[in-house]
Design an enzyme around this catalytic site. Structure first.
Site, PDB file in Angstrom:
ATOM      1  N   HIS A  46       0.844  -1.198   0.000  1.00 32.65           N
ATOM      2  CA  HIS A  46       0.000   0.000   0.000  1.00 32.65           C
ATOM      3  C   HIS A  46       0.887   1.258   0.000  1.00 32.65           C
ATOM      4  O   HIS A  46       1.764   1.405   0.848  1.00 32.65           O
ATOM      5  CB  HIS A  46      -0.966   0.014   1.178  1.00 32.65           C
ATOM      6  CG  HIS A  46      -1.958   1.134   1.038  1.00 32.65           C
ATOM      7  ND1 HIS A  46      -3.136   0.997   0.340  1.00 32.65           N
ATOM      8  CD2 HIS A  46      -1.908   2.421   1.435  1.00 32.65           C
ATOM      9  CE1 HIS A  46      -3.778   2.151   0.330  1.00 32.65           C
ATOM     10  NE2 HIS A  46      -3.057   3.041   0.987  1.00 32.65           N
ATOM     11  N   ALA A  47       0.649   2.142  -0.949  1.00 31.64           N
ATOM     12  CA  ALA A  47       1.531   3.299  -1.153  1.00 31.64           C
ATOM     13  C   ALA A  47       1.613   4.186   0.083  1.00 31.64           C
ATOM     14  O   ALA A  47       0.609   4.406   0.765  1.00 31.64           O
ATOM     15  CB  ALA A  47       1.033   4.120  -2.337  1.00 31.64           C
ATOM     16  N   HIS A  78       0.180  12.045  -5.571  1.00 33.57           N
ATOM     17  CA  HIS A  78      -0.356  12.087  -4.206  1.00 33.57           C
ATOM     18  C   HIS A  78       0.765  11.900  -3.188  1.00 33.57           C
ATOM     19  O   HIS A  78       0.924  12.694  -2.255  1.00 33.57           O
ATOM     20  CB  HIS A  78      -1.420  10.988  -4.040  1.00 33.57           C
ATOM     21  CG  HIS A  78      -1.911  10.822  -2.641  1.00 33.57           C
ATOM     22  ND1 HIS A  78      -3.104  11.370  -2.208  1.00 33.57           N
ATOM     23  CD2 HIS A  78      -1.378  10.199  -1.557  1.00 33.57           C
ATOM     24  CE1 HIS A  78      -3.271  11.090  -0.912  1.00 33.57           C
ATOM     25  NE2 HIS A  78      -2.236  10.366  -0.501  1.00 33.57           N
ATOM     26  N   GLU A  79       1.546  10.865  -3.364  1.00 33.50           N
ATOM     27  CA  GLU A  79       2.625  10.584  -2.399  1.00 33.50           C
ATOM     28  C   GLU A  79       3.660  11.702  -2.383  1.00 33.50           C
ATOM     29  O   GLU A  79       4.139  12.100  -1.322  1.00 33.50           O
ATOM     30  CB  GLU A  79       3.295   9.238  -2.712  1.00 33.50           C
ATOM     31  CG  GLU A  79       2.376   8.025  -2.609  1.00 33.50           C
ATOM     32  CD  GLU A  79       1.629   7.950  -1.302  1.00 33.50           C
ATOM     33  OE1 GLU A  79       2.105   8.477  -0.280  1.00 33.50           O
ATOM     34  OE2 GLU A  79       0.527   7.368  -1.282  1.00 33.50           O
ATOM     35  N   HIS A 123       2.880  14.536  -0.142  1.00 34.13           N
ATOM     36  CA  HIS A 123       3.293  14.353   1.256  1.00 34.13           C
ATOM     37  C   HIS A 123       4.758  14.755   1.434  1.00 34.13           C
ATOM     38  O   HIS A 123       5.120  15.465   2.358  1.00 34.13           O
ATOM     39  CB  HIS A 123       3.157  12.888   1.677  1.00 34.13           C
ATOM     40  CG  HIS A 123       1.746  12.403   1.834  1.00 34.13           C
ATOM     41  ND1 HIS A 123       0.827  13.020   2.639  1.00 34.13           N
ATOM     42  CD2 HIS A 123       1.098  11.318   1.319  1.00 34.13           C
ATOM     43  CE1 HIS A 123      -0.321  12.352   2.613  1.00 34.13           C
ATOM     44  NE2 HIS A 123      -0.187  11.312   1.814  1.00 34.13           N
ATOM     45  N   GLU A 133      -3.294  14.923   3.015  1.00 36.12           N
ATOM     46  CA  GLU A 133      -3.792  14.044   1.953  1.00 36.12           C
ATOM     47  C   GLU A 133      -4.224  14.805   0.707  1.00 36.12           C
ATOM     48  O   GLU A 133      -4.352  14.218  -0.370  1.00 36.12           O
ATOM     49  CB  GLU A 133      -4.970  13.206   2.477  1.00 36.12           C
ATOM     50  CG  GLU A 133      -4.611  12.269   3.615  1.00 36.12           C
ATOM     51  CD  GLU A 133      -3.471  11.323   3.286  1.00 36.12           C
ATOM     52  OE1 GLU A 133      -3.246  11.034   2.096  1.00 36.12           O
ATOM     53  OE2 GLU A 133      -2.777  10.887   4.225  1.00 36.12           O
ATOM     54  N   HIS A 171      -6.103   0.403   5.723  1.00 32.25           N
ATOM     55  CA  HIS A 171      -6.072   1.384   6.816  1.00 32.25           C
ATOM     56  C   HIS A 171      -6.663   0.855   8.119  1.00 32.25           C
ATOM     57  O   HIS A 171      -6.445   1.456   9.170  1.00 32.25           O
ATOM     58  CB  HIS A 171      -6.781   2.663   6.388  1.00 32.25           C
ATOM     59  CG  HIS A 171      -6.151   3.289   5.169  1.00 32.25           C
ATOM     60  ND1 HIS A 171      -6.220   2.703   3.927  1.00 32.25           N
ATOM     61  CD2 HIS A 171      -5.407   4.409   5.014  1.00 32.25           C
ATOM     62  CE1 HIS A 171      -5.567   3.450   3.054  1.00 32.25           C
ATOM     63  NE2 HIS A 171      -5.062   4.492   3.681  1.00 32.25           N
ATOM     64  N   TYR A 195      -9.135  11.403   4.354  1.00 29.79           N
ATOM     65  CA  TYR A 195      -9.287  11.279   2.901  1.00 29.79           C
ATOM     66  C   TYR A 195     -10.611  11.864   2.417  1.00 29.79           C
ATOM     67  O   TYR A 195     -10.712  12.365   1.304  1.00 29.79           O
ATOM     68  CB  TYR A 195      -9.174   9.812   2.467  1.00 29.79           C
ATOM     69  CG  TYR A 195      -7.866   9.178   2.846  1.00 29.79           C
ATOM     70  CD1 TYR A 195      -6.694   9.517   2.183  1.00 29.79           C
ATOM     71  CD2 TYR A 195      -7.781   8.252   3.888  1.00 29.79           C
ATOM     72  CE1 TYR A 195      -5.479   8.937   2.529  1.00 29.79           C
ATOM     73  CE2 TYR A 195      -6.577   7.676   4.243  1.00 29.79           C
ATOM     74  CZ  TYR A 195      -5.429   8.017   3.564  1.00 29.79           C
ATOM     75  OH  TYR A 195      -4.238   7.451   3.908  1.00 29.79           O
TER      76      TYR A 195
HETATM   77  O1  X8Z Z   1      -3.997   5.450   1.286  1.00 29.03           O
HETATM   78  C1  X8Z Z   1      -3.995   6.285   0.411  1.00 29.03           C
HETATM   79  C2  X8Z Z   1      -2.668   6.795  -0.153  1.00 29.03           C
HETATM   80  C3  X8Z Z   1      -1.602   6.786   0.878  1.00 29.03           C
HETATM   81  S1  X8Z Z   1      -1.800   8.028   2.051  1.00 29.03           S
HETATM   82  C4  X8Z Z   1      -2.239   5.904  -1.288  1.00 29.03           C
HETATM   83  N1  X8Z Z   1      -5.140   6.727  -0.125  1.00 29.03           N
HETATM   84  C5  X8Z Z   1      -6.431   6.224   0.327  1.00 29.03           C
HETATM   85  C6  X8Z Z   1      -6.625   4.763  -0.044  1.00 29.03           C
HETATM   86  O2  X8Z Z   1      -5.877   4.280  -0.899  1.00 29.03           O
HETATM   87  O3  X8Z Z   1      -7.522   4.120   0.473  1.00 29.03           O
HETATM   88  C7  X8Z Z   1      -5.285   7.748  -1.166  1.00 29.03           C
HETATM   89  C8  X8Z Z   1      -6.746   7.779  -1.478  1.00 29.03           C
HETATM   90  C9  X8Z Z   1      -7.457   7.091  -0.360  1.00 29.03           C
HETATM   91 ZN    ZN Z   2      -1.706   9.967   1.407  1.00 30.44          ZN
END
Ligand code: X8Z
Ligand code: ZN
Length: 612
Positions: free
Chosen positions: A351-352, A381-382, A385, A409, A511, A521
């Site tokens: 997960h990024a 997105h990354e 940060h 975010e 998450h 988010y």
């Molecule tokens: O978790 C993230 C990023 C890392 S902060 C990739 N996001 C959420 C997800 O993937 O569930 C970005 C959008 C929502």
């Molecule tokens: Zn993020």
């Protein structure tokens, strides 16, 4: 886990730091006079102690996330327990200074950051922090090692995510992937999760909060109640747009798959939306594209592939955008130390995430990048940060964070809204004569809405679900029923298979085992359009909002840098005002962006029964 998504480890995330120092948190236990001067000294000492602790902790967690073994799990758990104990000791001590008259405003602000900024607080009871961090480390690593199946064959997490968006699969294959992932990954986490909730709730109570959820809601410069009401107000504002999109997409899926797979009315089958969690639907755009206005003539992933671009090239494009605004290039160490692709020979958390290891310049991203349009956006997105982290690195330790976590975010997403067809021409990815003409505007907007609008209820429900778990209104016996019900109530989706009552489907979303609060988010989806509208105004843009790209605009870059540099030093409305001129969270810019689409969707949906 902080470092993960937002800023620095320690406070924001809940994990953090260093090998058990015998004298740990001595400073927190030291006697300070309960005076304004005593409080100031306490804060100065805490910052001095936590700064290096957070660096060690980030480094240890980086190794764990990019090389999961029993050993790195143990090291991370040990480090996370130590820093949690430290944080809790400081939070308890901070409470003592809370109501002293004459406190310097920065000291007062830092005291409250110390008090509320722990994601998973451990009780002070000996051994509790160890138990909590062992469980939370195990949960995250279990997710990282998760597998599903496709055609009976095992498939890893990043591949199964991609396959959920592969439109060549049959509904039965989608259902198999969805069901195996939720069964294999989520269900085994349930006991750990229940235990973790119990321990962390005790920790929150010791710090004076009703439960962990109340702590999470207290980080927004307003009361937890006001914060819940604010999210509800925003949701009500955008809900009609979501409903219109849902109704339209359901109709298209019914046309494609037939009544037996996707009925004309009621909820949408969760596995048909191109994403394991039905959180963003952009990948199935070809299935819903409007006749005539729908063929955009390009797909970013296809453009990248056609030109033989690699994940590294994609990151370079991302850096290029920020450089065009005037931000300094990323440091050499970023390129050397980041993880851009999934290593073949070891388990990692795919997960990024974006990391700031030394609270200075050692920023990195960790992604299992695929060459597709989704990951092109995720890279921006990354990097958002990382540029935020670097911009505020002159702030004192307790302000090394976003104005709030939604800001963190929103930055990269706001930048990515500028990835317009015209921008793709500027960077040489799209031929000039392939720029979709104005009659394709509805298609472009629908493509964006499939990601941005579809996400809104998901962005809200993850934490509303966890708030319910933390406050006890959702009991362990009801974890799965409550999850499935909320997914239907908010998103209007249903699972493709009967769900076991004793399962834990929520655990199949990163998450949840990763213990990253999620309302950030939801906020970010709204904020990013506020930032974007403001930037386009600053750039003097005149056309339809969604065609605006502020690529190369140094003035926007300077204004943005001014906001980013503030870090967490001021209440977030001040940061918002610094960039947009307004200090209110508003869904209006998002609604304005999508207004032509909303009108069009309402026409398409005539005669359809909206909702489920
Ligand atoms: O978790 C993230 C990023 C890392 S902060 C990739 N996001 C959420 C997800 O993937 O569930 C970005 C959008 C929502
Ligand atoms: Zn993020």
């Amino acid at each position: 886990m902080k470092f993960a998504s937002t800023a620095r480890a320690a406070l924001a995330a809940g994990l953090c730091f260093g090998l058990a120092v015998p004298a740990f948190a001595e400073e927190a236990k030291a006697d300070y006079p309960v005076t304004a001067a005593g409080a100031a000294q306490f804060i100065a000492d805490a910052e001095k102690d936590l700064f290096p602790a957070s660096v060690d902790n980030a480094r240890i967690n980086w190794v764990n996330y990019t090389y999961i073994t029993d050993d790195t799990d143990a090291l991370a758990a040990q480090s996370n327990a130590a820093i949690t104990e430290k944080q809790v000791a400081y939070a308890v001590a901070a409470a003592k200074f809370a109501n002293i008259p004459g406190l310097d405003p920065d000291v007062a602000r830092k005291l409250s950051i110390l008090r509320q900024g722990i994601v998973l607080p451990a009780p002070t009871k000996p051994g509790a922090a160890d138990e909590l961090s062992t469980i939370s480390t195990r949960l995250a690593s279990t997710y990282g090692k998760g597998r599903g199946t496709l055609d009976g064959k095992e498939i890893n997490g990043s591949d199964i995510e991609a396959e959920m968006g592969n439109l060549a699969h049959t509904p039965a294959e989608f259902a198999e992937m969805w069901t195996s992932w939720h069964n294999n990954v989520g269900a085994p986490m349930k006991n750990d999760y229940v235990k973790m909730v119990g321990i962390a709730n005790q920790g929150a109570k010791e710090l004076g909060y009703a439960d962990v959820g109340a702590m999470w809601r207290s980080g927004y410069d307003m009361s937890p109640e006001q914060f819940s009401a604010e999210t509800q107000r925003l949701w009500e504002e955008v809900k009609p747009l979501y409903l219109a999109l849902h109704t339209y997409v359901r109709h298209k899926l019914n046309e494609k798959y037939g009544d037996a797979v996707q009925p004309k009315t009621g909820p949408i089958r969760a596995d048909l939306l191109g994403n394991m969690w039905s959180q963003e639907w952009g990948i199935i755009y070809p299935l819903v594209a409007p006749a005539g206005a729908g063929d955009l003539g390009y797909d970013i992933g296809a453009l990248l592939k056609a030109k033989g671009k690699t994940p590294l090239d994609m990151v370079k494009y991302g850096e290029g955008f920020y450089s065009s605004l005037g931000f300094a290039p990323l440091p050499e160490t970023f390129w050397k130390r980041s993880m851009f692709v999934k290593p073949a020979d070891r388990e990692v958390i795919c997960h990024a995430s974006a990391w700031d290891i030394d609270n200075k310049d050692d920023v990195r991203i960790k992604m299992c990048t695929k060459v597709n349009s989704e990951d092109f956006v995720t890279i921006h997105h990354e990097l958002g940060h990382n540029y935020y982290q670097r911009a505020y690195n002159q702030q004192p330790y307790l302000y090394l964070n976003g104005a709030n976590d939604g800001f963190h975010e929103a930055i990269g997403d706001f930048i990515a809204l500028s990835i317009t067809p015209q921008y793709l021409v500027q960077i040489g990815l799209l031929d000039k004569d392939k720029v979709p003409s104005a009659d394709k505007d509805i298609g472009l907007l629908l493509r964006q809405a499939m990601d941005k609008v579809a996400f809104l209820p998901f962005g809200l429900l993850i934490d509303r679900y966890r708030w319910g778990i933390f406050d006890g209104s959702i009991q362990p016996a009801d974890y799965n029923k409550a999850w499935t019900k909320m997914r239907q109530d908010y998103q209007g989706i249903v699972p493709p298979s009967a769900r076991p009552d004793d399962g834990f489907d929520a655990g199949a979303k990163f998450h949840v085992p990763g213990n990253t609060p999620y309302t950030r988010y939801f906020l970010a989806r709204i904020f990013q359009f506020q930032f974007y509208e403001a930037a386009c105004k600053q750039a003097g843009w005149k056309g339809p909002l969604h065609r605006c790209s502020f690529y190369g605009n140094k003035k926007v870059g300077e204004n943005l840098d001014r906001m980013l540099k503030m870090g967490m030093s001021k209440p977030w409305p001040e940061a918002l005002k610094a960039f947009t001129g307004s200090d209110k969270l508003s869904a209006k810019p998002m609604l304005a962006y999508f207004a032509p689409l909303k009108k069009w969707l309402d026409e398409q949906n005539k005669g359809e029964k909206a909702g489920w």
